[in-house]
Design an enzyme around this catalytic site. Sequence first.
Site, PDB file in Angstrom:
ATOM      1  N   GLY A  94      11.559  -0.236   2.939  1.00 63.54           N
ATOM      2  CA  GLY A  94      10.628  -0.661   1.893  1.00 63.54           C
ATOM      3  C   GLY A  94       9.735  -1.788   2.372  1.00 63.54           C
ATOM      4  O   GLY A  94       9.927  -2.950   1.977  1.00 63.54           O
TER       5      GLY A  94
ATOM      6  N   SER B 191       5.815  -1.093   3.161  1.00 64.45           N
ATOM      7  CA  SER B 191       4.432  -0.908   2.695  1.00 64.45           C
ATOM      8  C   SER B 191       4.339  -0.891   1.167  1.00 64.45           C
ATOM      9  O   SER B 191       5.237  -0.411   0.474  1.00 64.45           O
ATOM     10  CB  SER B 191       3.872   0.410   3.216  1.00 64.45           C
TER      11      SER B 191
ATOM     12  N   GLU C   5      10.810  -0.405  16.159  1.00 60.71           N
ATOM     13  CA  GLU C   5      10.248   0.840  15.631  1.00 60.71           C
ATOM     14  C   GLU C   5       9.187   1.372  16.589  1.00 60.71           C
ATOM     15  O   GLU C   5       9.116   2.562  16.858  1.00 60.71           O
ATOM     16  CB  GLU C   5       9.647   0.590  14.236  1.00 60.71           C
TER      17      GLU C   5
ATOM     18  N   ASN D 158      -2.809   2.810  14.919  1.00 60.80           N
ATOM     19  CA  ASN D 158      -3.236   2.562  16.307  1.00 60.80           C
ATOM     20  C   ASN D 158      -4.219   1.401  16.400  1.00 60.80           C
ATOM     21  O   ASN D 158      -4.206   0.649  17.375  1.00 60.80           O
ATOM     22  CB  ASN D 158      -3.854   3.842  16.898  1.00 60.80           C
ATOM     23  N   GLU D 159      -5.072   1.253  15.380  1.00 60.22           N
ATOM     24  CA  GLU D 159      -6.035   0.133  15.414  1.00 60.22           C
ATOM     25  C   GLU D 159      -5.276  -1.201  15.425  1.00 60.22           C
ATOM     26  O   GLU D 159      -5.626  -2.132  16.161  1.00 60.22           O
ATOM     27  CB  GLU D 159      -6.974   0.185  14.197  1.00 60.22           C
TER      28      GLU D 159
HETATM   29  C1  LIG Z   1       4.061   9.794   6.901  1.00 58.21           C
HETATM   30  C2  LIG Z   1       4.157   8.311   6.682  1.00 58.21           C
HETATM   31  C3  LIG Z   1       5.402   7.721   6.599  1.00 58.21           C
HETATM   32  C4  LIG Z   1       5.503   6.363   6.347  1.00 58.21           C
HETATM   33  N1  LIG Z   1       6.754   5.812   6.181  1.00 58.21           N
HETATM   34  C5  LIG Z   1       6.874   4.525   5.794  1.00 58.21           C
HETATM   35  C6  LIG Z   1       8.156   3.975   5.460  1.00 58.21           C
HETATM   36  O1  LIG Z   1       9.185   4.665   5.542  1.00 58.21           O
HETATM   37  N2  LIG Z   1       8.208   2.706   5.034  1.00 58.21           N
HETATM   38  C7  LIG Z   1       7.109   1.910   4.936  1.00 58.21           C
HETATM   39  O2  LIG Z   1       7.243   0.758   4.569  1.00 58.21           O
HETATM   40  N3  LIG Z   1       5.867   2.392   5.235  1.00 58.21           N
HETATM   41  C8  LIG Z   1       5.732   3.686   5.649  1.00 58.21           C
HETATM   42  N4  LIG Z   1       4.496   4.198   5.937  1.00 58.21           N
HETATM   43  C9  LIG Z   1       3.324   3.361   5.705  1.00 58.21           C
HETATM   44  C10 LIG Z   1       2.590   2.945   6.951  1.00 58.21           C
HETATM   45  O3  LIG Z   1       3.287   1.951   7.650  1.00 58.21           O
HETATM   46  C11 LIG Z   1       1.199   2.487   6.502  1.00 58.21           C
HETATM   47  O4  LIG Z   1       0.521   3.619   6.008  1.00 58.21           O
HETATM   48  C12 LIG Z   1       0.409   1.859   7.613  1.00 58.21           C
HETATM   49  O5  LIG Z   1       0.948   0.616   7.977  1.00 58.21           O
HETATM   50  C13 LIG Z   1      -1.081   1.685   7.252  1.00 58.21           C
HETATM   51  O6  LIG Z   1      -1.208   1.016   6.040  1.00 58.21           O
HETATM   52  P1  LIG Z   1      -2.137   1.600   4.874  1.00 58.21           P
HETATM   53  O7  LIG Z   1      -1.756   3.032   4.650  1.00 58.21           O
HETATM   54  O8  LIG Z   1      -2.045   0.682   3.725  1.00 58.21           O
HETATM   55  O9  LIG Z   1      -3.595   1.634   5.470  1.00 58.21           O
HETATM   56  P2  LIG Z   1      -4.597   0.388   5.551  1.00 58.21           P
HETATM   57  O10 LIG Z   1      -3.879  -0.807   6.025  1.00 58.21           O
HETATM   58  O11 LIG Z   1      -5.320   0.301   4.249  1.00 58.21           O
HETATM   59  O12 LIG Z   1      -5.586   0.869   6.681  1.00 58.21           O
HETATM   60  C14 LIG Z   1      -6.643   1.831   6.427  1.00 58.21           C
HETATM   61  C15 LIG Z   1      -7.453   1.991   7.720  1.00 58.21           C
HETATM   62  O13 LIG Z   1      -8.047   0.729   8.078  1.00 58.21           O
HETATM   63  C16 LIG Z   1      -7.686   0.359   9.396  1.00 58.21           C
HETATM   64  N5  LIG Z   1      -7.468  -1.103   9.482  1.00 58.21           N
HETATM   65  C17 LIG Z   1      -6.790  -1.867   8.596  1.00 58.21           C
HETATM   66  N6  LIG Z   1      -6.780  -3.158   9.012  1.00 58.21           N
HETATM   67  C18 LIG Z   1      -7.453  -3.184  10.188  1.00 58.21           C
HETATM   68  C19 LIG Z   1      -7.772  -4.223  11.126  1.00 58.21           C
HETATM   69  N7  LIG Z   1      -7.373  -5.491  10.924  1.00 58.21           N
HETATM   70  N8  LIG Z   1      -8.472  -3.890  12.238  1.00 58.21           N
HETATM   71  C20 LIG Z   1      -8.864  -2.601  12.458  1.00 58.21           C
HETATM   72  N9  LIG Z   1      -8.597  -1.579  11.607  1.00 58.21           N
HETATM   73  C21 LIG Z   1      -7.902  -1.858  10.488  1.00 58.21           C
HETATM   74  C22 LIG Z   1      -6.367   1.065   9.655  1.00 58.21           C
HETATM   75  O14 LIG Z   1      -6.142   1.256  11.047  1.00 58.21           O
HETATM   76  C23 LIG Z   1      -6.571   2.375   8.927  1.00 58.21           C
HETATM   77  O15 LIG Z   1      -7.301   3.277   9.735  1.00 58.21           O
HETATM   78  C24 LIG Z   1       4.349   5.564   6.216  1.00 58.21           C
HETATM   79  C25 LIG Z   1       3.093   6.154   6.333  1.00 58.21           C
HETATM   80  C26 LIG Z   1       2.975   7.507   6.548  1.00 58.21           C
HETATM   81  C27 LIG Z   1       1.607   8.130   6.635  1.00 58.21           C
END
Ligand SMILES: Cc1cc2nc3c(=O)[nH]c(=O)nc-3n(C[C@H](O)[C@H](O)[C@H](O)COP(=O)(O)OP(=O)(O)OC[C@H]3O[C@@H](n4cnc5c(N)ncnc54)[C@H](O)[C@@H]3O)c2cc1C
Length: 396
Positions: free
Chosen positions: A127, A129, A244, A382-383
């Site tokens: 838990g 995100s 991780e 990746n970013e």
């Molecule tokens: C299939 C799947 C399983 C997952 N499982 C888990 C889980 O079990 N537990 C958990 O806690 N989370 C989980 N996640 C969540 C995951 O860790 C987040 O989706 C991830 O960290 C990205 O956060 P966000 O989705 O809020 O995107 P955002 O943070 O909103 O990012 C959106 C876009 O903006 C870009 N971006 C954001 N900030 C920057 C920056 N500073 N510089 C450049 N680019 C930037 C990102 O690279 C991305 O392309 C999972 C996600 C997926 C898709």
Amino acid sequence: MDDINASDLAAFRREVRDFAQANLTPEMRDRVRQGFHATRQDMADWNRILHGRGWSAPHWPVEHGGTGWSALQRMVFDIDMADCDAPELSPFGLFLIGPVLHRFGSEDQKRRYLPGILDGSTFWCQGYSEPNAGSDLASLRTRAVRDGDHYVVNGQKIWTSEAHYADMIFCLVRTDTGAKAQAGITMLLIDMNTPGITVRPIITQDMARYVNEVFFEDVRVPVENRVGDENKGWTYAKFLLENERTASAYLPQSKRDLKRLKAIAGRMAADEGDGPLIDDPAFDAEIARAEIDLTAHEMMIWRVLSDATGIDSAAAASMIKIRGAELRQRISALWIEALGPHALPLYGPKPDSNTGFGEPDAPGAMSQFLIRRAVSIYGGTNEIQHEIIAKRGLRL
Ligand SMILES: Cc1cc2nc3c(=O)[nH]c(=O)nc-3n(C[C@H](O)[C@H](O)[C@H](O)COP(=O)(O)OP(=O)(O)OC[C@H]3O[C@@H](n4cnc5c(N)ncnc54)[C@H](O)[C@@H]3O)c2cc1C
């Protein structure tokens, strides 16, 4: 680095493969080959079987049930298991919270939680995100307020993988709203059966349920379920994230997938009447490029495991994660290119009845291609990994 000699290693690999052949059921292997997410039952059964042999957590310290194998043995174990189509074990206990508890957990937490992780009877989820805290994890808002011997938790997590299987969730919560973002976070271990927790499914584009939303409404968590100190959760969270990312190298899976790509390209023709795709110089060059890059990836992992890079460990983990994710995506895209229309259906009930075209490697190719879009997102996009490399590796 490794004191095992070549003939001992060959014997070890035979032992691993024989064990896998003897113990994996055809149903478990079929589900892996067809690209289904592993069921809780498959993961629990396989974990229990491996535990019976003492192999469920090779990377754990021996005193907690690890095998004491060298890094080379651990790597070939993973490669051979993937090659035999063994289900991947749920990572959240074994790879994520387990090592945190070894390092930072109380004796009581170790006693209560580690055995269930080791034998596969307790499932965990992560838990971290929240709807507005993904890349910027430190802005998380799920709140925990102390009330006597308990914390009372309110808020929401999202993208929680396997929450619908999980017995426990390790959760980052905000315990101090006045402090700097990272300084007010605490890590709690929460029983998923506690009143006030609701889990709702999110269906991903492969039409499967793997991720969820998790809601907390006045959830009471005993104080003894806090990991380490209050407001120090960021330290444990970062330790876990680095593990991780190192675990996200996907080398065993990509090696198996490359083999499958070659098998597909050996059978499929670009057009009717053409020879197999593998004889097409342009497609063959794509396969060769993937293989060269995968070999380089493997060398990089070795250098990191042997501490031979001199690169900061967080930056090295990020490099491995980016490359591992890119290769996984690239190889599954090549499957789709090679399979053409055979790849269209998402799943098939049996390896040979997916399309009616009789292409045995078609089932699961599309579902895996789709869900692998996520490997460059979870565990930090990746970013974000590029930013870590810039800061920690290049000191920019
Ligand atoms: C299939 C799947 C399983 C997952 N499982 C888990 C889980 O079990 N537990 C958990 O806690 N989370 C989980 N996640 C969540 C995951 O860790 C987040 O989706 C991830 O960290 C990205 O956060 P966000 O989705 O809020 O995107 P955002 O943070 O909103 O990012 C959106 C876009 O903006 C870009 N971006 C954001 N900030 C920057 C920056 N500073 N510089 C450049 N680019 C930037 C990102 O690279 C991305 O392309 C999972 C996600 C997926 C898709």
